[in-house]
Design an enzyme around this catalytic site. Structure first.
Site, PDB file in Angstrom:
ATOM      1  N   HIS A   1       0.684  -0.996  -0.270  1.00 14.99           N
ATOM      2  CA  HIS A   1      -0.032  -0.159   0.536  1.00 14.99           C
ATOM      3  C   HIS A   1       0.791   1.682  -0.045  1.00 14.99           C
ATOM      4  CE1 HIS A   1       1.102  -1.285   4.356  1.00 14.99           C
ATOM      5  NE2 HIS A   1       0.375  -0.573   4.419  1.00 14.99           N
ATOM      6  N   VAL A   2       2.063   1.127   0.995  1.00 16.51           N
ATOM      7  CA  VAL A   2       3.164   2.107   0.682  1.00 16.51           C
ATOM      8  C   VAL A   2       3.446   2.982  -0.633  1.00 16.51           C
ATOM      9  CG1 VAL A   2       5.273   2.891   1.380  1.00 16.51           C
ATOM     10  CG2 VAL A   2       3.764   2.309   2.716  1.00 16.51           C
TER      11      VAL A   2
END
Length: 194
Positions: free
Chosen positions: A75-76
């Protein structure tokens, strides 16, 4: 329509499990000529309504909850990749999660990992839309610097009852693009909105 400010920008679209997600292809096709690249992140419930494989025909890449080849998505990395992150359609569930910093799926964790504000396009029936808790979550999102584009009143087929009735629906793709452009311009004028 020519919105040159967006032409070199990378757009990430989060898709949630609202029945309107089955119409996401019209938004993706419309946006395609205005952005450098479009990627999509989907919740599991969205994938239950429209498979990620189908969505992949209308964008450059799709991230799904289950990952690829057994490897989970970061997700980063997804959040940092995007210049602009929109959630179309945004369910009451995703509004509640993100307003409260809860990240139970890839769409929500990406909101937390995205370095800028997120633009939410909610879609739900009138009963849900008019709940105090939904209004409170929208108010909190706006206080946190996010943008919430309210649904419009339309005549719609309600699957739950099997009838056509006045309800809420997403704004059209052309109006959604204008809202995205406006949100991006505001952000560039006021960096504190990120």
């Amino acid at each position: 329509m020519s919105i040159s400010i967006l032409k070199d920008k990378k757009l990430l679209i989060g898709i949630c499990g609202s029945i309107s997600s089955v119409g996401i292809s019209s938004y993706l096709l419309y946006f395609k000529s205005f952005f450098k690249e479009i990627r999509v992140v989907m919740t599991k419930t969205a994938e239950d309504l429209i498979p990620a494989h189908t969505v992949s025909y209308f964008c450059d890449h799709v991230y799904s909850e289950h990952g690829e080849n057994g490897k989970r998505h970061s997700h980063v990395e997804i959040g940092r990749w995007a210049d602009i992150y929109c959630i179309i359609p945004a369910t009451a569930n995703i509004l509640g999660q993100t307003a409260n910093g809860v990240a139970m799926n890839l769409v929500a964790t990406t909101v937390l990992a995205h370095p800028h504000n997120t633009i939410f396009f909610p879609n739900m029936n009138d009963l849900m839309w008019n709940k105090t808790v939904v209004s409170r979550n929208i108010e909190q999102l706006r206080k946190d610097g996010h943008i919430v584009i309210e649904p419009v009143e339309i005549m719609a087929f309600e699957i739950a009852t099997g009838t056509r009735k006045p309800n809420r629906g997403l704004i059209t793709p052309d109006k959604a693009l204008l809202a995205i452009e406006k949100g991006f311009k505001e952000r560039t004028k006021h960096p504190s909105l990120t």
